[in-house]
Design a protein around this motif. Structure first.
Motif, short mmCIF file in Angstrom:
data_model
loop_
_atom_site.label_atom_id
_atom_site.label_comp_id
_atom_site.label_asym_id
_atom_site.label_seq_id
_atom_site.Cartn_x
_atom_site.Cartn_y
_atom_site.Cartn_z
N THR A 84 0.83 -1.20 0.00
CA THR A 84 0.00 0.00 0.00
C THR A 84 0.87 1.25 0.00
N GLN A 87 2.24 1.76 -3.43
CA GLN A 87 1.23 2.28 -4.35
C GLN A 87 0.95 3.76 -4.10
N VAL A 88 0.91 4.13 -2.81
CA VAL A 88 0.68 5.54 -2.48
C VAL A 88 1.85 6.38 -2.97
N ALA A 90 3.87 5.69 -5.45
CA ALA A 90 3.81 5.75 -6.91
C ALA A 90 2.74 6.74 -7.37
N THR A 91 1.60 6.72 -6.72
CA THR A 91 0.52 7.64 -7.07
C THR A 91 0.93 9.08 -6.78
N ALA A 92 1.61 9.30 -5.64
CA ALA A 92 2.08 10.65 -5.30
C ALA A 92 3.07 11.13 -6.34
N THR A 93 3.95 10.26 -6.82
CA THR A 93 4.92 10.63 -7.86
C THR A 93 4.18 10.99 -9.14
N GLU A 94 3.18 10.20 -9.50
CA GLU A 94 2.40 10.50 -10.71
C GLU A 94 1.68 11.85 -10.57
N VAL A 95 1.13 12.11 -9.39
CA VAL A 95 0.43 13.37 -9.18
C VAL A 95 1.42 14.54 -9.27
#
Length: 119
Positions: A84, A87-88, A90-95
């Motif tokens: 988790t 994933q968070v 990775a999502t923060a990097t994408e954002v």
């Protein structure tokens, strides 16, 4: 325990009467009864102790199994938490990348708007 039939008991009583005689037989019978009671009491004590030990071993085994299950569940929870977090992240990097891209596009749009079109 030892099984003694009525016939064997009568034979033992007759032999005891012949060997000990009528004067000593009641005392010997009381002594034998006391001995048998002590043997039974000792046997019951040993049996109860063995049963307690078996129960203790069963409880220890159950506790070890519960501890192993708890450790397995803890490992699974740690794995899930790690996944988790990944994933968070990775999502923060994408954002962040998306925000940087939008900011860059806005800056380019502003730069294009500020330049004269006819030159």
């Amino acid at each position: 325990m030892i099984e003694i039939s009525l016939g064997k008991l009568l034979l033992l009583a007759l032999i005891a009467l012949i060997v000990l005689g009528p004067e000593k037989l009641p005392h010997a019978a009381r002594t034998a009864g006391a001995l048998v009671r002590r043997l039974r009491s000792g046997w019951e004590s040993v049996r109860a102790e063995v049963e307690r030990e078996l129960e203790i071993e069963e409880l220890k085994r159950t506790a070890r199994e519960a501890a192993a299950r708890a450790e397995a569940m803890q490992a699974e929870m740690n794995k899930t938490a790690r996944e988790t977090r990944e994933q968070v992240a990775a999502t923060a990097t994408e954002v962040r990348d998306g925000i940087a891209h939008v900011q860059q596009e806005l800056a380019e749009a502003d730069a294009t708007k500020d330049t004269p079109h006819g030159n």
